[in-house]
Design a protein around this motif. Structure first.
Motif, PDB file in Angstrom:
ATOM      1  N   GLY A  71     -11.689   8.083  -6.084  1.00 55.62           N
ATOM      2  CA  GLY A  71     -10.789   6.921  -6.093  1.00 55.62           C
ATOM      3  C   GLY A  71     -11.271   5.824  -7.016  1.00 55.62           C
ATOM      4  O   GLY A  71     -12.324   5.951  -7.657  1.00 55.62           O
ATOM      5  N   GLY A 130      -1.356   3.134  -8.352  1.00 54.74           N
ATOM      6  CA  GLY A 130      -1.645   3.822  -7.097  1.00 54.74           C
ATOM      7  C   GLY A 130      -2.590   3.027  -6.216  1.00 54.74           C
ATOM      8  O   GLY A 130      -2.664   3.241  -5.009  1.00 54.74           O
ATOM      9  N   GLN A 131      -3.343   2.106  -6.808  1.00 54.97           N
ATOM     10  CA  GLN A 131      -4.135   1.155  -6.004  1.00 54.97           C
ATOM     11  C   GLN A 131      -3.162   0.220  -5.292  1.00 54.97           C
ATOM     12  O   GLN A 131      -2.004   0.093  -5.699  1.00 54.97           O
ATOM     13  CB  GLN A 131      -5.023   0.298  -6.941  1.00 54.97           C
ATOM     14  CG  GLN A 131      -6.132   1.067  -7.636  1.00 54.97           C
ATOM     15  CD  GLN A 131      -6.776   0.210  -8.727  1.00 54.97           C
ATOM     16  OE1 GLN A 131      -6.172  -0.001  -9.762  1.00 54.97           O
ATOM     17  NE2 GLN A 131      -7.984  -0.257  -8.471  1.00 54.97           N
ATOM     18  N   ARG A 191      -6.499   6.748  -4.995  1.00 54.76           N
ATOM     19  CA  ARG A 191      -6.299   5.500  -4.252  1.00 54.76           C
ATOM     20  C   ARG A 191      -7.571   4.676  -4.393  1.00 54.76           C
ATOM     21  O   ARG A 191      -8.574   5.135  -4.946  1.00 54.76           O
ATOM     22  CB  ARG A 191      -6.002   5.798  -2.772  1.00 54.76           C
ATOM     23  CG  ARG A 191      -4.735   6.597  -2.558  1.00 54.76           C
ATOM     24  CD  ARG A 191      -3.503   5.852  -3.047  1.00 54.76           C
ATOM     25  NE  ARG A 191      -2.280   6.603  -2.808  1.00 54.76           N
ATOM     26  CZ  ARG A 191      -1.091   6.199  -3.188  1.00 54.76           C
ATOM     27  NH1 ARG A 191      -0.939   5.049  -3.848  1.00 54.76           N
ATOM     28  NH2 ARG A 191      -0.026   6.926  -2.941  1.00 54.76           N
ATOM     29  N   GLN A 192      -7.539   3.497  -3.876  1.00 56.05           N
ATOM     30  CA  GLN A 192      -8.725   2.649  -3.948  1.00 56.05           C
ATOM     31  C   GLN A 192      -9.682   3.020  -2.827  1.00 56.05           C
ATOM     32  O   GLN A 192      -9.269   3.263  -1.692  1.00 56.05           O
ATOM     33  CB  GLN A 192      -8.309   1.183  -3.828  1.00 56.05           C
ATOM     34  CG  GLN A 192      -9.452   0.240  -4.149  1.00 56.05           C
ATOM     35  CD  GLN A 192      -9.052  -1.193  -3.960  1.00 56.05           C
ATOM     36  OE1 GLN A 192      -7.879  -1.484  -3.812  1.00 56.05           O
ATOM     37  NE2 GLN A 192     -10.014  -2.086  -3.954  1.00 56.05           N
ATOM     38  N   GLU A 208       0.842  -1.201   0.000  1.00 59.65           N
ATOM     39  CA  GLU A 208       0.000   0.000   0.000  1.00 59.65           C
ATOM     40  C   GLU A 208       0.876   1.250   0.000  1.00 59.65           C
ATOM     41  O   GLU A 208       2.002   1.232   0.498  1.00 59.65           O
ATOM     42  CB  GLU A 208      -0.919  -0.007   1.232  1.00 59.65           C
ATOM     43  CG  GLU A 208      -2.018  -1.054   1.087  1.00 59.65           C
ATOM     44  CD  GLU A 208      -2.680  -1.396   2.418  1.00 59.65           C
ATOM     45  OE1 GLU A 208      -3.881  -1.133   2.554  1.00 59.65           O
ATOM     46  OE2 GLU A 208      -1.979  -1.939   3.303  1.00 59.65           O
TER      47      GLU A 208
END
Lengths: 363, 363, 363, 363
Positions: C266, C282-283, C361-362, C211
């Motif tokens: 996201g 980026g996830q 991001r997710q 992450e």
């Protein structure tokens, strides 16, 4: 990885023979966003091009380069750049006579033993023709380096027995020899004219210099900047020696003489040739290379054929009586490629390094 | 891939600083089945070892090597060979005075700008101490090469202004200088004694030769044998120039003089230094390297500190007044490593090649 | 370059056999200035260490690591980091019985044909023991990544037939299985106890996640992030499969289901496993690996000896009945090494890239 | 070295975008003496070519390949082979609408963040169009491998939810799906027709197999054969998972079930997929790969533009509703390239190895 690739982050891979359909290169690792068009490559290609004076081979090649990929709307994209130059003036028939012979000082004998098969037309892969792609790839590096304030230049510093002291960069661009002293040009021309009458060839010394190089380029201990540069320059056909800075003159120097002292205003000398411990120091990078005389001469010589039988051999075809004359742009290209590769490597690993110590240049 | 690895199929990776706990190497790619023990490495390590005559540094290092892996029941297994040499005679206190200073002609200034941090004790990674591992790795290569009939040797061919003509290999083993002419040894000793009194240092020229090399080693166009060798030799600290065969003398040669003619009995000369078109020809491989004078001398010199302030500097510690004196085994090692790497590469790609043409040697 | 090196800019080279004197590694390319001590490596080494529960091999190894170079006054210097772990609990005599036999599903037969010689003690180089050095090197990467906000973690997601849904990272650290659901631990223990009674072994599935990864890591087309990660994970002994994100479940997915839609807040899902077109998005990076059951079991099996004769074989020695149990730290280490390598590569080539588009991001 | 090169001794470097002027490749390391002409490459290129059935993209590309170098008088010379395929059916205008948008599950977003600039026409470098060059390079490897008795083949083993059991190689060549069971073809056709009506896409599973592989290929520990193969297969766009042999099914297997027992007549099973300890065992190499559903579908989806604003997106252009349908020749090509690379590596290092133990095949 392969023998036809050079560079770890700025990687140049080439293919192509003297008398095959084309030369091709893939240049990988050029940062995105660089303005680039064929004209940027053509300038250096024209400087290397054969047939531009009576002192070089009369083969006529336009050496027109096509960019096949990696450039979009006039800018590099970060994707690999494919380059293509078609061969247009092959005269392969000139070579059928040497199909089963080994020309002395050529790659013929070694290629034969290595591969068992060889494209004998004009030296095939071992021909200096491959250097066109080095120059094209080097031109990409040079353009990027210029945007970082790094200037790469070179000149002929010796032709056969004639030493040529550096006078001016202006002169270099104004004669067929890349001679930095305009007053020496007539002597060089006379020497070459006599050489052609003698049906002989001669060696040369080329000097290449990079200015504006930041300190920090080079990866100890095996990928030192000078080691990679020696690799790059020695990989040019006909090169038999490479020096950095004082080079072989260092042997007879004393430590008190050789060491380049530092003052707050700058380095007081540059025996190091811009490299300390394998890492660029901020001084100009200076390298010299020795090129042997052209192997292709019409004066008969002794050799053998592929069956081991003795033969007398005369090398015909169109050749440069001094390969050194066109070598300056090639040596510049290789220096530029090494600089580019190490500039990227330095960014990778030491992006965060910041020191208060000022960068010194040479006085 | 990394800067501390050399070779594509016979790969030597090293680590270790002058005053850290140990030097370590991983040698990958040695074929299985080679008889190998520490004693095979120790012989060459002892030839490079400091403190064996009054002409070299008085640091006392046993340079005892431990084989950590890759050898089982006295034979190599094909798995990577780990090597360890503990440092035992560090005197790090000698160096605290130079913590914030840059010794001229040393790597200090360049390392500082590159890394922002440096192990200043004895030069850290930039010390010639790392060459112990080159010699250990080279000894593995040499043993394998010997089993293929390839012999690698070297000697000092010049010390400062004193040129040393080759007389005999026997002589090389019988003096501290690797001098091939026993009659020259007193002159070298007198020169070195005076040099020490002058508190100065001097450069040297080393010549390395490989005999019994098969034709075909070297991968055009960038991994030519001579290009890789230039890389290898220039990566040795203090080396400022590399020549193959006639080297810089080629510049003034005519083609009729330079070209090595072939006869059924062999090559008539060896200006090529055993390499044609970047590929070994079967002639002896001959290379020369120029080493600069040691940078560590007690005669004061000008420099700056890390704040950019001017300082006068005297380099203390235990140093070789001529790094060239111990360089012969190191240069031999690098030549052996390059040979080994290209021997394996040649096998990979051209295993099936067989030609009827006889292999010529030099007459 | 060699088979025992991994990574192009952050390069890990290892050597060492199960029953040799030591394991050794050289980690090249760590940026300078990172605080690093043996304790940073020991934490992960202890997580991988054998003999910490009744469910793993009873071999007792302290796995104490010594840093031999590359660290000065508690910080990395940019020079290569040498690592050493002595083997202390070899019981080589256990293995003499299998000297001439090939254990089914072991590397014995393949090593024998490849090298003609093999260190049969505990599997030699093919032993999982080598993974200790992966973990040590990975710990260096993890420490650097953490300083960039990147967190690498893993857990067991399946043991034999028992699927383990993710509950919490806290749980992972609190049991011998790296099990993310504390309520599942008794079931796993019971399963393993029965397995031992059955004199059998079983496979496992491990999931690793990173992450905080910036978008942009990965080099199309061959060095895509997912391709390098698959390489890294598949290089761990016993791994037979690697998935990124939805993995094999993608086969039956429709495009409308698989595609991870983007909103200003996201990504809405992560079937991609954090990689688009081979480049990090980026996830979170999500990968799964399948480990086969341990080959060393005491239930007799059919095989042959080196002469081709049939034999019945029973594998003695001290073994893990499920190699997957200790695999989590190894998989984390490999993910960290790949991230580190690509982080440096991205810096090299795209240092100047700046876009206004926000990093998603997710959700 | 660069991201667009694959293989250490048999090195494939490619360049080219979907809508640029051409695709180009340089294949380095092919042994000399192999008979080779464009027709050898064309066969596999035609198998991959778009537009040959209603189930693939309607883009019409002849995919005619030109050999630019490395072949002389119909045989390879050992010099690098340059390959060129001109793009002829670009319809770049289709793409101007997505210039500032990120298509979900495409590389758009990641390329944008990585490079700051992107050739949005047809996906640019991230397009599956680049795989044409993989297939061309793979065809060279396949021809050489065939001369060594190694046969590489593949088939579709699952389309969306439909599992396809292997029936015969004959069937594979006789339908657009590379389906090994002729009786399944109507079901696949009906499924695809419905999928097109649904304006959706679906994933697939491909299986590739190499038979006749000698034992000994693969370099522990990082360049294991299976690790390099996982790298190669995962580098194909849309691949989300790779299995060797039993793959993910190994998780639930017991050791007694998974281990492939050996008898003098051969291996009794092949859960290993032909790889033991990372080295080929002589059993068939078996790998499976999971391809995700095509990202380009006309059903609208949510996304953002380069300014971070939400958009609804519909991907137009000409696309494959199942990229897996044309993936078989690509996966075969990558397997062939890995085999070729490791065949050469094995020759390099273990040329002298000879064991009396017979090579076992699978029963």
């Amino acid at each position: 990885m392969s023998g036809n690739s050079f560079g770890k982050l700025f990687t140049v891979t080439t293919a192509g023979e003297s008398h095959g359909p084309a030369l091709v290169a893939i240049v990988d690792g050029c940062p995105p966003g660089l303005e680039l068009g064929p004209e940027d490559l053509q300038h250096d290609l024209d400087r290397r091009k054969p047939g531009t004076s009576r002192h070089t081979t009369q083969r006529q090649e336009a050496d027109e380069v096509e960019i096949l990929s990696g450039v979009f709307e006039g800018k590099t994209t970060g994707c690999p750049i494919g380059l293509l130059i078609r061969n247009t003036d092959q005269k392969s028939k000139d070579y059928s006579a040497i199909k089963e012979l080994f020309r002395p000082a050529h790659a013929d004998y070694a290629y034969h033993h290595k591969y068992g098969i060889r494209d004998y037309r004009g030296g095939g892969r071992s021909s200096a023709r491959e250097t066109a792609m080095r120059v094209a790839a080097g031109a990409i590096a040079r353009k990027y380096l210029a945007s970082c304030g790094i200037v790469v230049r070179g000149y002929m510093s010796q032709l056969g027995p004639i030493e040529i002291p550096f006078k001016s960069w202006d002169s270099v661009a104004q004669n067929a020899f890349f001679c930095p002293d305009p007053d020496k040009v007539p002597e060089l021309e006379a020497y070459m004219d006599q050489l052609r009458r003698d049906e002989d060839s001669v060696g040369a010394r080329i000097t290449v210099i990079a200015e504006g190089v930041p300190p920090g380029l080079g990866e100890p201990i095996f990928d030192r900047f000078d080691a990679d540069l020696a690799h790059a320059l020695m990989s040019i056909g006909a090169v038999k020696g490479v020096e950095i800075g004082a080079g072989f003159a260092s042997i007879a120097q004393r430590g008190t003489e050789h060491r380049d002292e530092l003052t707050p205003a700058g380095f007081l000398s540059n025996n190091a040739g811009g490299v300390l411990g394998g890492i660029s120091s901020g001084q100009p990078i200076v390298a010299h290379l020795a090129l042997k005389p052209t192997s292709s001469i019409t004066t008969p010589g002794r050799s053998i054929d592929i069956h081991g039988k003795p033969v007398e051999i005369v090398t015909k075809g169109r050749h440069d009586p001094c390969v050194g004359i066109r070598a300056t742009p090639i040596a510049e290209a290789m220096l530029a490629i090494v600089l580019m590769d190490h500039l990227l490597r330095q960014r990778a690993q030491n992006a965060d390094v910041a020191v208060e110590t000022p960068v010194l240049r040479q006085l």
